[in-house]
Design a protein around this motif. Structure first.
Motif, PDB file in Angstrom:
ATOM      1  N   PRO A  31      21.128 -23.397 -45.778  1.00  0.00           N
ATOM      2  CA  PRO A  31      22.268 -23.752 -46.389  1.00  0.00           C
ATOM      3  C   PRO A  31      22.933 -23.178 -47.275  1.00  0.00           C
ATOM      4  CG  PRO A  31      20.047 -24.679 -47.692  1.00  0.00           C
ATOM      5  CD  PRO A  31      19.657 -23.633 -46.475  1.00  0.00           C
ATOM      6  N   GLY A  32      24.744 -23.794 -46.651  1.00  0.00           N
ATOM      7  CA  GLY A  32      25.752 -23.490 -48.126  1.00  0.00           C
ATOM      8  C   GLY A  32      26.758 -22.307 -47.823  1.00  0.00           C
ATOM      9  N   ARG A  33      27.348 -21.477 -47.481  1.00  0.00           N
ATOM     10  CA  ARG A  33      28.625 -21.357 -47.639  1.00  0.00           C
ATOM     11  C   ARG A  33      28.560 -19.635 -48.095  1.00  0.00           C
ATOM     12  NH1 ARG A  33      32.031 -21.074 -51.165  1.00  0.00           N
ATOM     13  NH2 ARG A  33      32.576 -22.894 -52.717  1.00  0.00           N
ATOM     14  N   PRO A  34      29.630 -18.829 -47.523  1.00  0.00           N
ATOM     15  CA  PRO A  34      29.976 -17.972 -48.069  1.00  0.00           C
ATOM     16  C   PRO A  34      30.274 -17.637 -49.457  1.00  0.00           C
ATOM     17  CG  PRO A  34      30.686 -17.261 -45.233  1.00  0.00           C
ATOM     18  CD  PRO A  34      30.009 -19.244 -46.421  1.00  0.00           C
ATOM     19  N   PRO A 263      23.673 -12.000 -38.794  1.00  0.00           N
ATOM     20  CA  PRO A 263      23.813 -11.790 -40.038  1.00  0.00           C
ATOM     21  C   PRO A 263      22.209 -12.262 -40.336  1.00  0.00           C
ATOM     22  CG  PRO A 263      25.020 -13.328 -39.900  1.00  0.00           C
ATOM     23  CD  PRO A 263      23.808 -12.746 -38.487  1.00  0.00           C
ATOM     24  N   ASN A 264      21.702 -12.619 -40.338  1.00  0.00           N
ATOM     25  CA  ASN A 264      20.399 -13.362 -41.154  1.00  0.00           C
ATOM     26  C   ASN A 264      18.686 -12.850 -41.033  1.00  0.00           C
ATOM     27  OD1 ASN A 264      22.049 -16.014 -39.989  1.00  0.00           O
ATOM     28  ND2 ASN A 264      20.488 -16.861 -38.684  1.00  0.00           N
ATOM     29  N   GLN A 301      35.324 -12.778 -37.620  1.00  0.00           N
ATOM     30  CA  GLN A 301      34.161 -11.677 -37.554  1.00  0.00           C
ATOM     31  C   GLN A 301      33.022 -12.422 -39.217  1.00  0.00           C
ATOM     32  OE1 GLN A 301      35.732  -7.947 -38.143  1.00  0.00           O
ATOM     33  NE2 GLN A 301      38.206  -8.572 -38.036  1.00  0.00           N
ATOM     34  N   VAL A 302      33.754 -13.572 -39.776  1.00  0.00           N
ATOM     35  CA  VAL A 302      32.563 -13.712 -40.750  1.00  0.00           C
ATOM     36  C   VAL A 302      31.955 -14.758 -39.798  1.00  0.00           C
ATOM     37  CG1 VAL A 302      32.728 -14.926 -42.748  1.00  0.00           C
ATOM     38  CG2 VAL A 302      34.177 -13.611 -42.398  1.00  0.00           C
ATOM     39  N   PRO A 303      30.436 -14.422 -39.499  1.00  0.00           N
ATOM     40  CA  PRO A 303      29.691 -15.403 -38.831  1.00  0.00           C
ATOM     41  C   PRO A 303      29.787 -16.454 -39.907  1.00  0.00           C
ATOM     42  CG  PRO A 303      29.045 -13.314 -39.099  1.00  0.00           C
ATOM     43  CD  PRO A 303      29.797 -13.581 -40.190  1.00  0.00           C
ATOM     44  N   ALA A 304      29.262 -17.953 -38.892  1.00  0.00           N
ATOM     45  CA  ALA A 304      28.824 -19.434 -39.276  1.00  0.00           C
ATOM     46  C   ALA A 304      27.832 -19.096 -40.112  1.00  0.00           C
ATOM     47  CB  ALA A 304      28.855 -20.075 -38.160  1.00  0.00           C
ATOM     48  N   VAL A 310      32.121 -12.534 -50.047  1.00  0.00           N
ATOM     49  CA  VAL A 310      33.039 -11.764 -48.497  1.00  0.00           C
ATOM     50  C   VAL A 310      34.371 -11.736 -49.974  1.00  0.00           C
ATOM     51  CG1 VAL A 310      34.549 -12.228 -47.383  1.00  0.00           C
ATOM     52  CG2 VAL A 310      32.497 -13.430 -46.610  1.00  0.00           C
ATOM     53  N   LEU A 311      34.695 -10.321 -49.594  1.00  0.00           N
ATOM     54  CA  LEU A 311      35.738  -9.891 -50.665  1.00  0.00           C
ATOM     55  C   LEU A 311      37.135 -10.347 -49.604  1.00  0.00           C
ATOM     56  CD1 LEU A 311      37.117  -7.878 -53.413  1.00  0.00           C
ATOM     57  CD2 LEU A 311      36.743  -6.023 -51.478  1.00  0.00           C
ATOM     58  N   ILE A 312      38.355 -11.105 -50.356  1.00  0.00           N
ATOM     59  CA  ILE A 312      39.639 -11.551 -50.305  1.00  0.00           C
ATOM     60  C   ILE A 312      40.625 -10.464 -51.157  1.00  0.00           C
ATOM     61  CG2 ILE A 312      41.019 -12.951 -49.604  1.00  0.00           C
ATOM     62  CD1 ILE A 312      38.625 -15.263 -48.809  1.00  0.00           C
ATOM     63  N   ASP A 313      41.593 -10.312 -49.557  1.00  0.00           N
ATOM     64  CA  ASP A 313      42.758  -9.161 -50.494  1.00  0.00           C
ATOM     65  C   ASP A 313      43.799  -9.857 -51.012  1.00  0.00           C
ATOM     66  OD1 ASP A 313      41.006  -6.739 -50.755  1.00  0.00           O
ATOM     67  OD2 ASP A 313      42.655  -5.703 -49.419  1.00  0.00           O
TER      68      ASP A 313
END
Length: 345
Positions: A31-34, A263-264, A301-304, A310-313
């Protein structure tokens, strides 16, 4: 014919076994999110490859806002907009403070020249952090004068946001900044390990941090890329390469499909050996983490099922789309708060 049939059957069986062993869908996603890392907090949007240019400030796109990375406004606005971590750059000053500033030298972004380490914190605080930013190669400077007095010390940031979570970087790879950072965190009662904060640097910097704070999250970008590369060659066996043990795998989303069980399975295996998985838009070189997400079109591109970091510019644009729990009202409140900050003397 019998030999050929046997070879085909063996090949098909091996394929099925490899598919089963590396099937991501057979692993229940936790469970959870990025967890989102705002690179520099709220930063200007750079041209492709602009952050790695000799002078990044000359490689921005036309500004959508007046916020400058590594300033208090950038940090706090990113937090309001839902950042789990803010990646900040800490540079040692002449009077042994740590300033938030993206470079080891002042010449690109400010009106001053020379190393940051040769100026006191008081001198840095009088500079214009937006002086050198240009979207047209130096013809015009839309942010000039808007960054005066905005270079903060780490003490200021920690005092104003004691429970904020940060990823610390060291421009110029200054080893002397490590003990100073440890002292600053302790002085402010900021427990980096309990907060799950990270420290980014080359092997020498990471080693120094690990000695000072055993068990804290450290990220060596070179080792993180080696982990991903080795996993591409060995992951099909379900064995985790030695380079991934305790490391942070840097998974470039533009070729993450080459990671066995993405990704899992990847997350399960890397985390099983004490590692982490950091998703970036594309790979970097040297001590760079790589390019973070800059556009909403990159979000698919970020799998659910991904629950790493996740790096965000370009957090200003990407975060509201990536965080479904942050509705338009929350974003509007963040923007309003930022505007109030800009209008406060």
């Amino acid at each position: 014919m019998i030999w050929l049939r046997g070879a085909l059957f063996t090949g098909a069986l091996a394929f099925l076994v490899l598919t089963f062993v590396n099937a991501s869908w057979l692993v229940t996603a936790p469970p959870g999110r990025p967890r989102l890392i705002a690179n520099g907090g709220i930063a200007q949007d750079y041209q492709p490859g602009g952050r790695a240019a000799p002078c990044p400030a000359r490689a921005i796109l036309p500004p959508l806002h007046a916020i400058l990375e590594d300033t208090a406004r950038a940090v706090f606005t990113a937090r309001r907009m839902g950042a789990d971590y803010v990646a900040i750059d800490v540079v040692r000053t002449a009077d042994n403070h740590l300033a938030l500033y993206p470079d080891a030298d002042l010449g690109c972004r400010t009106e001053a020249t020379g190393p940051v380490s040769q100026m006191t914190m008081a001198q840095l605080a009088r500079l214009d952090a937006g002086h050198g930013y240009s979207a047209d190669g130096g013809k015009t400077f839309p942010l000039r004068g808007k960054g005066r007095g905005l270079i903060p010390s780490l003490d200021e940031i920690l005092a104003a946001n004691p429970m904020g979570r940060f990823i610390y970087r060291f421009p110029g790879n200054d080893l002397a900044a490590v003990p100073l950072l440890i002292e600053t965190l302790a002085r402010n009662g900021h427990d980096a390990k309990a907060l799950g904060e990270g420290f980014v640097g080359n092997a020498a910097l990471v080693s120094a941090v690990n000695k000072a704070l055993p068990g804290v999250w450290t990220i060596d970008p070179a080792k993180g890329r080696a982990c991903a590369s080795d996993y591409r060659w060995k992951g099909w066996t379900s064995l985790v390469p030695a380079t991934c043990r305790g490391a942070t795998m840097i998974a470039a989303l533009d070729n993450a499909f080459t990671l066995w069980g993405w990704p899992n399975r990847v997350q399960q295996r890397v985390e099983g050996v004490g590692g982490h998985v950091l998703a970036v838009a594309s790979d970097g070189t040297g001590d760079s983490l790589g390019t973070g997400l800059r556009h909403a079109r990159e979000l698919p591109q970020v799998p659910a099922a991904f629950h790493g970091t996740v790096l965000i510019d370009n957090f200003w644009t990407v975060a509201p789309a990536l965080r479904p729990d942050m509705d338009a009202r929350t974003n509007a409140e963040a923007v309003a708060a930022q505007e109030r900050d800009e209008n406060t003397p």
